[in-house]
Every structure is written in structure tokens, then in C-alpha cells.
Design an enzyme around this catalytic site. Sequence first.
Site, PDB file in Angstrom:
ATOM      1  CG  HIS A  76      -1.797   1.166   1.337  1.00 19.27           C
ATOM      2  ND1 HIS A  76      -2.856   1.378   0.496  1.00 19.27           N
ATOM      3  CD2 HIS A  76      -1.736   2.235   2.152  1.00 19.27           C
ATOM      4  CE1 HIS A  76      -3.428   2.518   0.811  1.00 19.27           C
ATOM      5  NE2 HIS A  76      -2.770   3.064   1.814  1.00 19.27           N
ATOM      6  CD  GLU A  91       1.273 -13.075 -14.704  1.00 21.33           C
ATOM      7  OE1 GLU A  91       1.912 -12.150 -14.179  1.00 21.33           O
ATOM      8  OE2 GLU A  91       0.046 -13.218 -14.554  1.00 21.33           O
ATOM      9  CG  ASP A 127       3.988 -12.868 -11.172  1.00 17.82           C
ATOM     10  OD1 ASP A 127       4.545 -13.088 -10.082  1.00 17.82           O
ATOM     11  OD2 ASP A 127       2.876 -12.329 -11.269  1.00 17.82           O
ATOM     12  CB  CYS A 172       2.024  -4.821 -18.497  1.00 16.78           C
ATOM     13  SG  CYS A 172       1.601  -6.474 -17.944  1.00 16.78           S
TER      14      CYS A 172
HETATM   15  C1  PEP Z   1       3.893  -8.988 -13.765  1.00 16.48           C
HETATM   16  O1  PEP Z   1       3.864 -10.070 -13.163  1.00 16.48           O
HETATM   17  O2  PEP Z   1       4.886  -8.574 -14.398  1.00 16.48           O
HETATM   18  C2  PEP Z   1       2.716  -8.105 -13.743  1.00 16.48           C
HETATM   19  C3  PEP Z   1       2.656  -7.025 -14.475  1.00 16.48           C
HETATM   20  O3  PEP Z   1       1.713  -8.424 -12.892  1.00 16.48           O
HETATM   21  P1  PEP Z   1       1.761  -8.152 -11.309  1.00 16.48           P
HETATM   22  O4  PEP Z   1       2.959  -7.297 -11.022  1.00 16.48           O
HETATM   23  O5  PEP Z   1       0.478  -7.485 -10.981  1.00 16.48           O
HETATM   24  O6  PEP Z   1       1.862  -9.542 -10.776  1.00 16.48           O
HETATM   25 MG    MG Z   2       1.991 -10.889 -12.433  1.00 17.31          MG
END
Ligand code: PEP
Ligand code: MG
Length: 589
Positions: free
Chosen positions: A192, A434, A458, A505
Site C-alpha cells: 500500500h 508470466e 512474475d 507490462c
Molecule cells: C507482472 O507479473 O509482471 C505483472 C505485471 O503483474 P503483477 O505485477 O500485478 O503480478
Molecule cells: Mg503478475
Amino acid sequence: MAKIILQGIPVSVGIAIGKAYLLNRDHFCLGPIQNISEDLVEEELKRLDRGFNITISHLKELKSRIPSEQTEYASIIDSHIMMLEDPKLKNAINKYIKEMKLNAEWALEKGVRDIEKSFKGIEDEFFRTRISEIKLLSRKILGNLIGAGDELKPIRSRVILVAHELTPADTVEIDVSKIMAFVTVLGGKTSHVSIVARTLGIPAVVGVEDVENFIVDDQLIIVDGFTGRILIDPDDEEIAQYIEKEANFDKYKRELFQERAIPGKTKDNFSVKVMANIELFEEVSSVIDYAAEGIGLYRTEYSYLYRSKLPSEDELFEEYRDLISFMDSKPVVIRTLDAGGDKIGKGFEKLEESNPALGLRAIRFCLQFKSVFKTQLKAILRACVAGNGLLLLPMISGLEELKEAKLVLKEVKEELRREGKEFREDVPLGIMIEIPSAVLMAEALAKEVDFFSIGSNDLIQYSLGIDRTNKYVSHLFQPLHPAILRSIKYTVDVARKAGISVSMCGEMAGDPFCIPLLIGMGVDTLSTNPHSVPGVKRVIRMLSKKECVELLEKVLKNNSVKENNKLVKEKIFDKIPEELTFYTSFFAK
Ligand code: PEP
Ligand code: MG
């Protein structure tokens, strides 16, 4: 030299020089353990009741002061009131008064410790937050029991907030406009405090061990949100150095901000879209301010947290619809719930998982609890009528799982039709790549979807076996590991061949050292936190696709992370001014 220099994990860039404000909620002293006689039991139970009641009425009063648009904060307070009104909590404490004949203060301490023990071993962020909220509430009750009250000391001027942990409830009580930076012992990149700091655009460093023991109120400290360093009692030379660093960064940010609308196109005209990742609806204003070309990832988990019950279809629909309309015709990629079962409060059994990251998470959870999944899918499909929404499924590991999810999607459409609700039939469907098995299955998966979105956070965690939240192995979290680069390259190649779009992302998308390689591979979109968007666009404009491809070819021949880091650094430092590397999270100087 500063008296002490501490090291933490930088989670939000920037420099702050200012006085410390310790958010110390542990200052009430319990005293030695006290037993009571049988005839005082009733009285002690009443005293505990009074402690609870005063705390509840203070919370209600606090809630009445919250501006009406901050519905999220109001619902956090509601959930706290419900926790205090839940007889289970009070019974766990009362037991110690009745059976062990402890006074109310000690019964409270013991009862809460029992609850804490029952949560032990659950590493999930949601449960860590829950237990910390119970502890926070217990400290408030304790303050009221001993007559010290439960209010925080007022923040009069701008300060650097130092805390063991910062929960959403704390942020409700604190006037965040007075905060120059956050420093906490607990927390990770996605906790958070980190999200709040990035949203506010102020520096933050988490994971600073024992920080509360080294700093006192009003002490002068420097927070370096680039490197994670905390300087306590800095000397004049250090102050001057950091003032300069801060001024340079501010100047640089202003320049970047001015050119934010210039698209990310390489010198030889290869266009890369730069979008933003957000966690909270409120962040949409930063998306617009920093001229992101869309929302490349909306992490929807947060609408499920800190609530007493699951959000309804209509609530989610309204949230997604508002977001999509706000973004006009720009894309908004809505990712379905990426949380473990235990992240979803009431209505579900607590899952005792010894390894939550490998447990019933994300799509697996949704396929297990189909009604939760269906409610969200319906809301997304309905909201997409308002504009350019896209649907993204997290943590897909193979073909059967994807097909099963698609079947649910089909059922949901049929149900919506039967219910006579308006929805968009042809919402583009994408999956996160991922998990290593998804990379290896990319060809088969590509036939089933409209786009891939690569989640490097991930993908690195699962490919290299590095817990992304564990600071002891964070040095092994290597985006330029040959296995990671080959996995991403393969995924992009498959997407190209299948004619579907592919974006990145994960955090790699915002890192100047990774961007040239991603361009070399031919990624269409980079999605990063809103504040980094102008910087990412600038990096793209400074490169040519041709040189990126050449660099990539060299790097892919390498079998060594070190060699890769060296090669890329040489290339980048020679091309990009050092200030831009401020944005990097992996190769901070
Ligand atoms: C990732 O795993 O790179 C991703 C964008 O998802 P999160 O960080 O929400 O797991
Ligand atoms: Mg992820």
C-alpha cells in the site's frame, strides 16, 4: 558523513530532505502482567467493552470527516468498525479475562497474539494487512483503556513519515499532503505505501530494517528514493550534494513533463505505444497528466480488498465504465482478479497455503470460485460498451486453463443475453505471459487470443525461482538473465507470427536498460507506472530500431547475466543522459 546510513528498497523515485515524523503506535506501555480476582471479572469485561465502544465511536467520527468522494477510505473504516463489532474478536479477548483472570489490557494483548499466531505462515499480502489492521485497532483500544486516547500526534509542517508499516487505515488519519517521503520497515514494491507514494509522486523506501530504532522525531534525514539509502543526521556536504541531486531531478522531470505528449517513436520511425499501469481508479488522473496512450494494465485486485463483502456486478460495472469513459477512446486493459483466495475477505474459507505464490491464485482462483469470476466478467463486458476496453487473464499456465476460462466467458455472455443487459460481444481477449509454461505453450495459446501481455515481474519470479517480495534474493532478480530474454524474445516472435499484438507490462517496461532490448524484439506497447511514461517515451526517441536489433543480437548470443548487463550499460550510458537512468529499478547506481 551522516551519523548512520541505512539501506532499504527504493519503491518510488525522488529525494526528500526533511525532519522525521515517527508514526509510533506502540508507545503505550503494558506494564507487568496483572491478574484480577474473580469478583472483578465482570467489571473488567465492562471496561474492555468501554475500550471497544470508545474506539468505535472515534472511528465513526473519523469517517464523518472523510470527504464523500473518498469512498475507498470510508469503506476501510467501515471494515474496521465491523472487525470491532465482530463478536469473534471480543470473545478471543474476553476468554483471557474470564478463564485466565487477566486484566483487560493483558487480555487484549494475549487475544491479539493468538489471532496473529493463527495467521502465521500465511505470506499473503492481504492477510499481512489484515493482521496489521487488527494490531492497529488493538493499540487504539489499549490507548482508550488506559485513558491515553488513540489519536495521532498532529503533523504541523511538512515531514518525512517513518513507520514500521503504513496501512490504508493510517493513510486515512494522516494528512498526506504534509508528507515529503515515506520510510517503512515492512512493505514491498506492491504494498500500500509504495502505491500511495507513486500515486502522490513522492519518494519512498521500504524494507529498512529497524529504522524506528535509529531515528527520533524531528531528526534531520535524507531519503534517496533512487538508491534506497536513508541518511540520518547528514553533514553539510551531504545536504548540499542531495539538494543538487533533487534540483537536477526536478529540472529533469519538468523537462520531461513538457515533452510528455511527444510519442515514443525511434529515430528510424518504429512506433512503440507507451501506456500506464494503475492499481486504483484514482490514479487515472496521473494517466492523463503524464500523457499515457492508454491504460495497459488495470490491476483490479484493490477493489476487492479492505471490504466487508465482495463488490457487486453493478459496483464493478460502474467503476470500469467510468474508467473506460474517462479514457475516451484510448485502450483500457482490465485484468481479471489476480489474487489468492485468501485475499478476498468475507464469504470465503481462509486458505491455508504454505506457498501462496504457487497456490490458488489469479485465474486458478477464479476458475475455482466461478461466481466471483462471472460477476467480474459481466461487469467488464458491460462496461466495454462505453469505449475501448480489453480483457486480460492473469497467470494462464496452459491451453486447458485458457479454454476453461473462455468457456466461462461464453456462459457469461449467454447469461447477459438472457438477462437482457447491454454488453460488448467482441471485447478483445488477452492473456498474461508470466509463467514459463505459458512461454513454452505460446504458439497454441496465441491461436486462442487477441493479444499477449508479458508480465516480467512474475516471469522472472517463476523462471528464476526468485520470490519477488523477498529482499534476501532481490539481487538475483535479473531481468537481463539470458533465460528471461530468450523467453521474452520467443513470446514476441510467436505473437508476431500469429499476427497478434504483444505488450510488456512488467517493471522491465519502465527500465531504460531493458527498453532497447524490448524494442529490438519488436514489442508493440510498453506499460509502466504513470510517472515514468514521459521518460520511457524519451528513451525510445533516443534510439533507433536498427541499433536495438543489433544490440539484441549480441546479447542473445551471451550466456551470462553479467556480460549482458555490461553490454547494455555501455550502450545506454553512451546514448542516454544519466538522469534518465534515475527511473531504473534494477541497475540503480
Ligand atoms: C507482472 O507479473 O509482471 C505483472 C505485471 O503483474 P503483477 O505485477 O500485478 O503480478
Ligand atoms: Mg503478475
